[in-house]
Design an enzyme around this catalytic site. Structure first.
Site, short mmCIF file in Angstrom:
data_model
loop_
_atom_site.label_atom_id
_atom_site.label_comp_id
_atom_site.label_asym_id
_atom_site.label_seq_id
_atom_site.Cartn_x
_atom_site.Cartn_y
_atom_site.Cartn_z
N HIS A 1 0.81 -1.22 0.00
CA HIS A 1 0.00 0.00 0.00
C HIS A 1 0.85 1.27 0.00
O HIS A 1 0.31 2.38 0.00
CB HIS A 1 -0.91 -0.03 1.24
CG HIS A 1 -2.07 0.89 1.18
ND1 HIS A 1 -2.26 1.91 2.10
CD2 HIS A 1 -3.11 0.96 0.32
CE1 HIS A 1 -3.37 2.57 1.80
NE2 HIS A 1 -3.90 2.01 0.74
N LYS B 1 3.06 4.50 -1.09
CA LYS B 1 3.01 5.43 -2.22
C LYS B 1 4.19 6.39 -2.07
O LYS B 1 4.13 7.36 -1.31
CB LYS B 1 1.72 6.25 -2.23
CG LYS B 1 0.43 5.42 -2.24
CD LYS B 1 -0.28 5.54 -0.94
CE LYS B 1 -1.65 4.91 -0.90
NZ LYS B 1 -1.92 3.70 -1.60
N ASP C 1 17.00 10.03 -8.02
CA ASP C 1 18.45 10.29 -7.97
C ASP C 1 19.02 10.28 -6.55
O ASP C 1 20.08 10.86 -6.32
CB ASP C 1 18.77 11.64 -8.63
CG ASP C 1 18.51 11.63 -10.13
OD1 ASP C 1 18.49 10.54 -10.71
OD2 ASP C 1 18.33 12.72 -10.70
N HIS D 1 -8.82 10.73 1.49
CA HIS D 1 -7.91 9.61 1.27
C HIS D 1 -6.56 9.83 1.95
O HIS D 1 -5.75 8.91 2.05
CB HIS D 1 -7.71 9.40 -0.23
CG HIS D 1 -6.96 8.15 -0.57
ND1 HIS D 1 -5.63 8.17 -0.92
CD2 HIS D 1 -7.35 6.85 -0.64
CE1 HIS D 1 -5.21 6.93 -1.17
NE2 HIS D 1 -6.24 6.11 -1.01
N LYS E 1 -3.64 10.33 4.77
CA LYS E 1 -3.35 9.60 6.00
C LYS E 1 -2.48 10.53 6.84
O LYS E 1 -1.24 10.46 6.81
CB LYS E 1 -2.63 8.29 5.70
CG LYS E 1 -3.48 7.31 4.86
CD LYS E 1 -3.31 7.50 3.38
CE LYS E 1 -3.97 6.41 2.55
NZ LYS E 1 -5.39 6.25 2.67
N ASP F 1 -0.78 19.40 18.10
CA ASP F 1 -0.30 20.60 18.79
C ASP F 1 0.43 21.57 17.88
O ASP F 1 1.27 22.36 18.34
CB ASP F 1 0.62 20.22 19.96
CG ASP F 1 -0.12 19.52 21.09
OD1 ASP F 1 -1.36 19.59 21.11
OD2 ASP F 1 0.54 18.89 21.93
#
Length: 838
Positions: A206, A208, A213, A629, A631, A636
């Site tokens: 999952h 991404k 380089d 979508h 995450k 604070d």
């Protein structure tokens, strides 16, 4: 003859045999024996950790993790320069710039990768910035491109990684520039003969992220795939009477999973959902771009994954090489799963290709962000013992929160202890502890959670096909407030009112399909539906380039495909031929989207021009949940966690889905306030949170399509974020301000009421049983999903009601189906499958 003489004689004989057919046959027999031997793994699930050298590597990894915060494989790193991106428009544009500047290597890891994705919009005017075309140019320039994608179970997921692999492999055929410079691996393997003991059907890769380089990296919630590109105003409409070349979401990129899931994505140009009839599902996401020592850690995770897949699936393929890594040589190359078998197949290439010390971040600190890479990874996904440092980070950061916890996530499934099986991650307990502690210390404290109204994709939530989605929602409600072990009830058990501390919201967007009366006449006179025109446009801009359907040779398609292409081209020609006849050769006065009216200075819906009868306009108003979508965790105004990890067991336990995230704390502080008191906030966290809140509150202007001059759409090495200072920036500066909270909850109140009144948007608190569902939103085909519920409401009233919506916030309906069995046990949901949904 002496034994040593025998040895020398046989060694000489072996040397002579090398390169002969007999020797090749021997090696082939050894590899075949090892392949057959893999069936032994069926009875030895610990086969990657039972040999002495494997246990030594495990112990080495454990010692490293135990010396790091959160038990992560990666250390804490100072001096990172990190830039945030909110929504796909800025992120994809920045990625396009960075990819074009690649000189040596590109690593890409995705759950789903769509080769035909346009990184800049509108697509018609940016055809050279389609992802596959960018990668083709870099490969032809000599850049080595390494891609790992999740190999899905086709019956369950529609992302078609086989198409991804074959399409990218076909970009540089043998004999052309760039041949061999793009290598795509898919994992896990579903080949019974090859990998019987290690087949994984339930869990996914999952992550991404992108590394270019060894200089710059991107990480977050955005896959390089269809359905993710979006702007901050989050339009639902993509109908263009002035010309289909203005469309934003071609082919399968126009999607609404509440109505129709992605299907046959290998036919990237097709779309069975008519833009003239339905709106799309808007998409909200967050990602990061960084330069600094953490780039090395992200690259190390990729190299580990690459070598593990090489070992697990491509060990006998000479097309896939082993990757070694500066800093992980010699006795430490086992940390990145390098193996040196007696009869290796495929070479060994050390990365980076030029000296590591030439990287800008290797020469000194680039920024002020203290950061650490964390992951969820295990034996099936990386060949390592289980690591769940993401969960460790979430728990520790939340428990130490002093003022607020802000969460944006696709899911929210968590436990408060050991009594909520099948849920096992304990982020929920950290939330309970933080709230109870704040109460005992008489501190003002809030936990603000923003998640999708419907977390899994489905059509009508009443249908049997939606049982899996309802199961996810059921687990979410049980995590939040249903049952004695829920977060709310556990807080109540300690004499504290959870409703004073925890607040949960969804996002929702509206728009108007610009299907004017003139365009309807154009359809009638030409005999061509707009849906065929949108298909023809996708054919024109998305079919460029040859895409293979096998690993062998690229194909140009069969006669059937060519005939369909010609039919669509002719349909578009006939449609366009009627343009002047219906008056569309002149300027179209109605806008193609009114989503900007929910944003700052976007005007009112009641002031928008419409080409035609206002009563007819009513048929074209649409709404949809704004799918969250990202995450993201912000605590604070100092600490941010961002990556691919959802709040559920799949992402947090380590043994399920593989994930990668980054924990960030900016040592560059800004003078701010917290509940009216002077406060030193981290620049990175505070500016991100302020932009997000202004977007949700409608206190940001709509984005322009041309992102070339937008600082927030550039990689971090080009310029820092534009924090968009002004009155609205100052207004949301104090996250605990009563004025900000009054606007936040007030907007959510009003928006929730308007969406209920005009559209009967579901889920809703008025739906407590399935009978309530039928009363609230009757089943019939008279009105399209997402459109106005009452066709007899006066047009001006509809416009004036929409004028009241500001931003996208709505309350999460916590009473939804509270008196109904949401997740009935059966074929879809049972003791064997329930962990899939948690």
């Amino acid at each position: 003859m002496a034994p040593e003489g025998d040895s020398r004689m046989f060694a000489g004989l072996r040397d002579k045999l090398k390169g002969t057919n007999l020797y090749d046959a021997k090696i082939g027999a050894i590899h075949f024996k090892n392949k057959i031997g893999k069936f032994g793994n069926l009875i030895n699930s610990n086969h990657r950790h039972d040999e002495e050298h494997e246990q030594a590597t495990d112990e080495k990894r454990n010692r490293i993790a135990e010396s790091h915060r959160f038990n992560s494989f990666a250390p804490e790193r100072d001096g990172n320069k990190i830039k945030w991106y909110v929504d796909g428009q800025d992120y994809f544009y920045a990625v396009s710039v960075a990819l074009e500047n690649a000189k040596e290597t590109i690593y890409i890891e995705d759950w789903w990768l769509s080769p035909e994705l346009f990184l800049r919009r509108p697509p018609f005017f940016n055809q050279e910035y389609r992802l596959d075309q960018i990668l083709k140019r870099r490969a032809e320039a000599g850049v080595k491109i390494y891609i790992i994608v999740y190999k899905e179970v086709a019956a369950a997921v529609s992302c078609n990684s086989a198409h991804t692999k074959h399409a990218l492999n076909a970009l540089c055929p043998e004999g052309t520039p760039g041949y061999g410079n793009i290598v795509v691996l898919r994992h896990p393997d579903h080949n019974v003969f090859e990998n019987a003991g290690d087949m994984t059907f339930y869990w996914a890769h999952h992550e991404k992220f992108i590394v270019i380089d060894y200089e710059i990296a991107f990480i977050g919630g955005l896959d390089l795939c269809f359905g993710r590109w979006d702007s901050r105003q989050h339009p639902c409409a993509d109908v263009h009477p002035a010309g289909v070349q203005n469309e934003m979401f071609p082919g399968q990129d126009f999607n609404n999973n509440r109505i129709m899931d992605f299907h046959t994505v290998e036919d990237w140009k097709s779309n069975e959902l008519s833009k003239a009839d339905f709106g799309r599902m808007p998409w909200h996401d967050v990602a990061m771009c960084l330069i600094g020592d953490c780039v090395y850690d992200i690259a190390e995770h990729f190299v580990l994954r690459w070598n593990f897949v090489k070992r697990d699936k491509y060990k006998r393929s000479d097309k896939v090489e082993w990757l070694t890594m500066t800093g992980r040589e010699g006795e430490n190359e086992d940390l990145i799963a390098v193996q040196r078998p007696k009869h290796p197949v495929g070479g060994y290439t050390n990365h980076p290709l030029s000296p590591l010390e030439n990287r800008s971040w290797a020469k000194g600190q680039q920024g002020t962000v203290h950061a650490q890479v964390v992951r969820s990874s295990a034996d099936w996904s990386s060949g390592i013992l289980t690591e769940h440092s993401i969960q460790n980070a979430y728990i520790e950061v939340i428990e130490n929160a002093q003022h607020f916890v802000y969460i944006e996530n696709q899911f929210f499934i968590t436990a408060t202890g050991e009594n909520q099986a099948p849920i096992h991650n304990t982020i929920g307990r950290a939330i309970v502890n933080a709230c109870v502690k704040a109460s005992k210390e008489s501190r003002k404290f809030r936990v603000i959670i923003v998640i999708p109204a419907v977390p899994g994709f489905a059509g009508d939530l009443r249908d049997d096909a939606a049982q899996g989605t309802r199961a996810i929602m059921d687990y979410q409600y049980k995590s939040i407030h249903r049952g004695e072990h829920s977060i709310f009830e556990q807080i109540k058990a300690q004499g504290v009112d959870p409703e004073q501390y925890i607040f949960i919201f969804n996002l929702r967007s509206y728009d108007r399909l610009n299907k004017t009366s003139a365009m309807e006449q154009q359809e009638e006179k030409s005999g061509v539906k707009y849906q065929d025109v949108q298909r023809a446009e996708a054919e024109e801009i998305m079919a460029e380039g040859v895409h293979s359907t096998t690993d062998q040779q690229p194909t140009l398609g069969d006669d059937t495909g060519e005939k369909e292409k010609q039919r669509l081209i002719e349909a578009k020609r006939k449609f366009e031929a009627q343009r002047s006849e219906v008056g569309l050769d002149k300027e179209v006065t109605s806008t193609d989207s009114i989503a900007a009216t929910a944003m700052l200075n976007g005007g009112k819906v009641s002031e928008q021009r419409w080409d035609g009868d206002l009563e007819k306009e009513k048929e074209n108003f649409v709404q949809e949940e704004l799918y969250i979508h990202g995450k993201l965790l912000i605590v604070d105004d100092r600490i941010v966690i961002c990556g691919s990890s959802n709040i559920n067991d799949r992402s947090q336990l380590g043994v399920h889905d593989s994930e990668l995230s980054i924990v960030m704390e900016d040592y560059n502080t800004i003078d701010s306030t917290m509940d009216g008191q002077p406060f030193k906030a981290g620049h990175h966290a505070a500016t991100l949170r302020r932009l997000l809140w202004r977007e949700h509150l409608g206190l940001l202007p709509a984005q322009q399509l041309d992102a070339s001059k937008d600082p927030n759409a550039q990689p971090v090495d080009v310029c820092p974020n534009d924090i968009m200072e002004g009155p609205e920036y100052e207004f949301v500066a104090d996250p605990m301000s009563d004025q900000v909270w009054d606007m936040w909850t007030g907007n959510a109140d009003t928006n929730t009421q308007i969406f209920r009144h005009l559209f009967r948007a579901d889920p809703d608190n008025n739906i407590k049983t399935f009978d309530d569902y039928d009363a609230f939103l009757p089943r019939h085909n008279k009105f399209k999903q997402g459109h106005l519920h009452d066709p007899f409401m006066p047009a001006e009233e509809v416009r004036q009601k929409l004028d009241q919506i500001k931003g996208h916030l709505v309350w999460m309906p916590l009473d939804y189906l509270c008196d109904a069995p949401m997740a009935e046990k059966g074929l879809q949901v049972n003791a064997y499958t329930e962990s899939i949904y948690t």
